[in-house]
Design a protein around this motif. Structure first.
Motif, PDB file in Angstrom:
ATOM      1  N   ILE A  97       0.440  -1.553   0.269  1.00 33.49           N
ATOM      2  CA  ILE A  97       0.142   0.076   0.164  1.00 33.49           C
ATOM      3  C   ILE A  97       0.500   1.579  -0.062  1.00 33.49           C
ATOM      4  O   ILE A  97       1.637   1.451   0.884  1.00 33.49           O
ATOM      5  CB  ILE A  97      -0.282   0.159   1.756  1.00 33.49           C
ATOM      6  N   SER A 147       0.618   5.020   2.676  1.00 35.38           N
ATOM      7  CA  SER A 147       0.115   4.251   4.318  1.00 35.38           C
ATOM      8  C   SER A 147      -0.023   4.756   5.679  1.00 35.38           C
ATOM      9  O   SER A 147      -0.484   4.603   6.522  1.00 35.38           O
ATOM     10  CB  SER A 147       1.086   2.485   4.524  1.00 35.38           C
ATOM     11  N   ILE A 184      -6.668   7.916   4.057  1.00 34.92           N
ATOM     12  CA  ILE A 184      -7.198   6.789   3.230  1.00 34.92           C
ATOM     13  C   ILE A 184      -6.174   5.604   3.161  1.00 34.92           C
ATOM     14  O   ILE A 184      -6.669   3.981   3.810  1.00 34.92           O
ATOM     15  CB  ILE A 184      -7.514   7.211   1.664  1.00 34.92           C
ATOM     16  N   ALA A 241      -6.052   4.126   6.781  1.00 35.50           N
ATOM     17  CA  ALA A 241      -6.691   3.531   7.632  1.00 35.50           C
ATOM     18  C   ALA A 241      -7.155   2.381   6.784  1.00 35.50           C
ATOM     19  O   ALA A 241      -7.287   0.992   6.702  1.00 35.50           O
ATOM     20  CB  ALA A 241      -8.065   3.759   7.138  1.00 35.50           C
ATOM     21  N   THR A 242      -6.593   2.295   4.899  1.00 31.64           N
ATOM     22  CA  THR A 242      -6.769   1.347   4.663  1.00 31.64           C
ATOM     23  C   THR A 242      -5.843  -0.094   5.175  1.00 31.64           C
ATOM     24  O   THR A 242      -5.961  -1.124   4.672  1.00 31.64           O
ATOM     25  CB  THR A 242      -6.709   1.300   2.974  1.00 31.64           C
ATOM     26  N   GLU A 282      -7.487  -1.751   8.147  1.00 30.92           N
ATOM     27  CA  GLU A 282      -8.513  -2.782   7.987  1.00 30.92           C
ATOM     28  C   GLU A 282      -8.274  -3.730   7.349  1.00 30.92           C
ATOM     29  O   GLU A 282      -9.053  -5.000   7.210  1.00 30.92           O
ATOM     30  CB  GLU A 282      -9.756  -2.350   6.659  1.00 30.92           C
ATOM     31  N   CYS A 325      -2.693   4.779  -2.824  1.00 30.72           N
ATOM     32  CA  CYS A 325      -2.998   5.703  -2.395  1.00 30.72           C
ATOM     33  C   CYS A 325      -2.422   6.832  -1.749  1.00 30.72           C
ATOM     34  O   CYS A 325      -3.010   8.024  -1.898  1.00 30.72           O
ATOM     35  CB  CYS A 325      -3.257   4.865  -0.666  1.00 30.72           C
ATOM     36  N   GLU A 328     -12.095   5.846   6.617  1.00 26.95           N
ATOM     37  CA  GLU A 328     -12.207   3.918   6.821  1.00 26.95           C
ATOM     38  C   GLU A 328     -13.720   3.971   5.932  1.00 26.95           C
ATOM     39  O   GLU A 328     -13.906   2.118   5.756  1.00 26.95           O
ATOM     40  CB  GLU A 328     -12.830   3.916   8.722  1.00 26.95           C
ATOM     41  N   ALA A 379     -11.801   3.083   2.481  1.00 25.15           N
ATOM     42  CA  ALA A 379     -10.953   1.618   3.384  1.00 25.15           C
ATOM     43  C   ALA A 379     -12.099   0.754   2.945  1.00 25.15           C
ATOM     44  O   ALA A 379     -11.538  -0.572   2.364  1.00 25.15           O
ATOM     45  CB  ALA A 379     -10.214   1.598   4.964  1.00 25.15           C
ATOM     46  N   SER A 380     -13.350   0.512   3.127  1.00 23.66           N
ATOM     47  CA  SER A 380     -13.838  -0.723   3.693  1.00 23.66           C
ATOM     48  C   SER A 380     -14.315  -1.144   2.320  1.00 23.66           C
ATOM     49  O   SER A 380     -14.526  -2.457   1.095  1.00 23.66           O
ATOM     50  CB  SER A 380     -15.045  -0.197   4.312  1.00 23.66           C
ATOM     51  N   ALA A 390     -11.489  -2.096   0.583  1.00 21.99           N
ATOM     52  CA  ALA A 390     -11.336  -3.844   1.431  1.00 21.99           C
ATOM     53  C   ALA A 390     -12.314  -4.678   0.232  1.00 21.99           C
ATOM     54  O   ALA A 390     -11.541  -6.159   0.142  1.00 21.99           O
ATOM     55  CB  ALA A 390     -11.614  -4.209   2.623  1.00 21.99           C
TER      56      ALA A 390
END
Ligand code: NAD
Length: 260
Positions: free
Chosen positions: A6, A9, A13, A16-17, A20, A69, A223, A226-227, A230
């Protein structure tokens, strides 16, 4: 345990990713300017090479996922730097990590673009002629390409870099699909991160950001993006490939209900 790289990181964002995906059992290789497994500056060719080498050595050449990101916002007063990180830095990692992704299990990538990617069309994108060759243009050429926007050239460079990024991802869709590697983009609207707060503090953009009210009348949370990422990274999204997902509280539908 899937291994996922990532970029960006350390904050917003990307952070959060990472959190998660870590919670769901993935091993994360973060890439950022600080506070990451691989410290690298994606604005330079050397930094991008360092990032690719650092990830490949940590994953032994086999990667199950990649999330891009890292990015700079419109308030940054250097169009060449915006294009360098948002477009060239991201594309270099996509291409540099592709061979490792091909060897992964259920491999997938997500690239964080922006709703701003739709604010210019490819036909009118000032960066389009500059990115066609694949070589990074001189900073002066990027400056000249967006100069017409005057004090708003950062916004123009930002939208152009994100438009070019979404196009670059979509152009890789046939080859990546044939190789079994899914890739999609997400296009956030305003999300509560340090990048957005820097925009709010900027005299050129701050008032517009603060006063604009989305159909869902708040900013998104890292988040929430991030969801979505994911989900796109998971095998549940096994037939989702080459798509751009807007996550903006309804702004795109508000501004252009008949264009999609
Ligand atoms: P952020 O500033 O919180 O995080 C960005 C991260 O990228 C930081 O950790 C930063 O260190 C890293 N980064 C910046 N330049 C780098 C470089 N040269 N080399 C390596 N890493 C570098 O911002 P965010 O809001 O979480 O942004 C993440 C992505 O989402 C960006 O691509 C941004 O354009 C996009 N985006 C954000 C919003 C928003 O409202 N926050 C909206 C649309 C799109």
């Amino acid at each position: 345990m899937p291994t996922i790289a990532i970029t960006g990181s350390a904050s917003g964002i990307g952070a959060a990713t990472a959190e998660e995906l870590r919670r769901s059992g993935a091993g994360i290789i973060g890439v950022d300017l600080r506070d990451a497994e691989v410290i690298a500056d994606l604005s330079t060719p050397e930094g991008r090479e360092q990032a690719v080498d650092g990830v490949l050595s940590r994953c032994d050449g086999v990667l199950d996922g990649f999330v891009a990101c890292a990015g700079l916002g419109p308030q940054v007063d250097d169009p060449g730097l915006i294009a360098g990180v948002n477009y060239f830095g991201t594309v270099a990692l996509l291409d540099g990590l592709f061979p490792a992704l091909r060897r992964g299990k259920d491999p997938a990538a997500v690239v964080v673009s922006s709703v701003a990617s739709t604010h210019v069309t490819w036909d009118e994108n000032p960066l389009a002629p500059l990115v066609q060759s694949g070589d990074e243009p001189e900073v002066d050429a990027v400056d000249a390409a967006v100069a017409a926007a005057g004090e708003y050239r950062g916004q123009y460079a930002y939208a152009a870099s994100k438009n070019a990024l979404t196009v670059a991802v979509r152009r890789r869709v046939p080859e990546w699909g044939a190789a079994g590697v899914r890739v999609n983009t997400v296009a956030p609207g305003s999300v509560e991160t340090p990048l957005l707060r820097a925009g709010e503090a900027d005299p050129r953009y701050g008032q517009a950001i603060r006063e604009f009210v989305a159909p869902i009348p708040r900013h998104g949370r890292p988040e929430e993006v991030a969801s979505l990422i994911a989900y796109l990274m998971s095998p549940r999204a096994g037939f989702v490939h080459g798509a751009q997902f807007v996550i903006d509280g309804g702004v795109d539908a508000l501004l252009r209900p008949s264009r999609f």
